[in-house]
Design an enzyme around this catalytic site. Structure first.
Site, mmCIF file in Angstrom:
data_model
loop_
_atom_site.group_PDB
_atom_site.id
_atom_site.type_symbol
_atom_site.label_atom_id
_atom_site.label_comp_id
_atom_site.label_asym_id
_atom_site.label_seq_id
_atom_site.Cartn_x
_atom_site.Cartn_y
_atom_site.Cartn_z
ATOM 1 N N TYR A 94 0.859 -1.180 0.000
ATOM 2 C CA TYR A 94 0.000 0.000 0.000
ATOM 3 C C TYR A 94 0.897 1.232 0.000
ATOM 4 O O TYR A 94 1.861 1.309 0.770
ATOM 5 C CB TYR A 94 -0.892 0.031 1.243
ATOM 6 N N HIS A 96 -0.666 4.839 -1.008
ATOM 7 C CA HIS A 96 -1.513 5.995 -0.668
ATOM 8 C C HIS A 96 -0.738 7.298 -0.864
ATOM 9 O O HIS A 96 -0.627 8.123 0.041
ATOM 10 C CB HIS A 96 -2.013 5.884 0.773
#
Length: 371
Positions: A94, A96
């Site tokens: 991840y 982001h």
């Protein structure tokens, strides 16, 4: 390919990029796995479990980063990890990035190839590597929301489901996607009065057919958000714009108008948050108050239920990890346009449009750099 699994270093992050079962699968396909000592302890796996699965265990993260062609993580690399990335190294985790310019610039400077779980798609346009954690976060949102409504936590002292003769709490969920649906299910199960706002009429119709009179569905407008936020005991922000910063749908003025002791849970905080008053928090200090309203804005919510979250995530990521390791990242991305959608950073350039737009950086299409 040599695949590296460092121990997560974000505050109170106990998940791990690969469980021993996933390691065994990669070894079965001919890959070498290097795991940092203690990487799996947070979910109940010791170094011996990884050695039994076929991995080599090393003492430090630096050794993992130095040895591996592909780094498989859970959370975005922290400052001490960015410096260990090298030119051409593949990072699968991840990211982001749309809410974090410093991280984006750090990854660009490293020259790595950053493939983000949260922007990988499937043939239906869904986000299969984000979905498992969205499910967890949605369910947790009601759990932590109910807890923070307790007086000792700073809340108004409201029981979510009420009792006979006393009204149940009003729960507002902004966004009817994966996390929103899971939040609604949990809140209805606890017998709260639940309203979901969304801009998709198709999604609202789907929710209405699925839950009937148990759930109130409304088309999302500024007016609808404002009026329902003011009346809510618990508001869950479950808004997602894939790869982009979350829109600020609940303003400071709306929060100021809420009843003292109400609770806001911002699931969108990884993407900057959808409440104007939100700011990132951690599991060791998960809440703060603004205008006497409790805010829960933990950026790695699923880390609190690390074992469940890790297995759910591995189930989704393993096929893509196998493809990247087996074919090389360039070939794997060329063969699979859905995996290609996960490419955010490539040798110093931003290859995801929403990230470049939100951060004011130059955008280069993934197809261009791969060809």
């Amino acid at each position: 390919m040599r695949v590296g699994v460092p121990k997560e270093v974000k505050s109170h992050e106990y998940r791990v990029g690969l469980v021993p079962g996933s390691v065994r699968e990669l070894v079965h396909h001919g890959h070498d796995i290097v795991v940092e000592t203690g990487a799996g302890l947070g979910i109940g796996f010791d170094d011996g479990d990884y050695r039994t699965a076929g991995a080599s265990v090393v003492d430090t993260a630096a050794e993992v980063f130095a040895a591996a062609d592909l780094i498989v993580k859970v959370k975005e690399p922290q400052s001490e990890e960015i410096g260990m990335l090298r030119e051409g190294q593949i990072l699968f985790t991840y990211l982001h990035l749309a809410a974090d310019l410093a991280l984006t610039e750090g990854l660009m400077a490293s020259g790595c190839v950053g493939i983000a779980y949260e922007t990988v798609t499937n043939k239906y346009g869904q986000l299969p590597l984000l979905a498992p954690m969205s499910e967890v976060a949605g369910r947790m949102a009601i759990q932590v929301g109910a807890h923070n409504l307790e007086k000792e936590q700073g809340g108004a002292g409201v029981l979510l489901g009420g009792v006979p003769g006393v009204a149940a709490a009003r729960v507002l969920i902004i966004g009817g996607g994966v996390s929103g649906i899971n939040a609604a299910r949990m809140a209805m199960g606890m017998e709260a009065k639940v309203t979901v706002l969304d801009k998709s009429l198709d999604r609202l119709a789907e929710l209405d057919m699925r839950f009937g009179g148990q759930l109130n569905t409304l088309y999302s407008t500024v007016d609808a958000i404002e009026s329902h936020v003011m009346d809510a005991d618990l508001v869950v922000g479950a808004v997602l714009v894939p790869g982009a910063a979350a829109p600020k749908l609940v303003t400071d003025a709306m929060v100021c108008a809420m009843r003292p002791g109400s609770v806001l849970v911002d699931i969108a905080i990884d993407q900057g948050g959808c409440f104007e008053t939100s700011r990132p928090t951690s599991h060791d200090a998960p809440t703060f108050k603004t205008h006497d309203v409790v805010h829960y804005c933990v950026t790695n919510m699923p880390g609190a239920v690390a074992r469940t979250s890790t297995f759910a995530l591995n189930n989704a990521t393993l096929p893509f990890t196998l493809a990247i390791a087996g074919q090389g990242y360039a070939e794997a991305l060329k063969r699979d346009p859905h995996l290609s959608a996960g490419l955010n950073i490539h040798h110093g350039v931003v290859t995801y449009d929403a990230v470049a737009r939100d951060l004011g950086l130059e955008y280069t299409a993934a197809e261009q750099v791969l060809n």
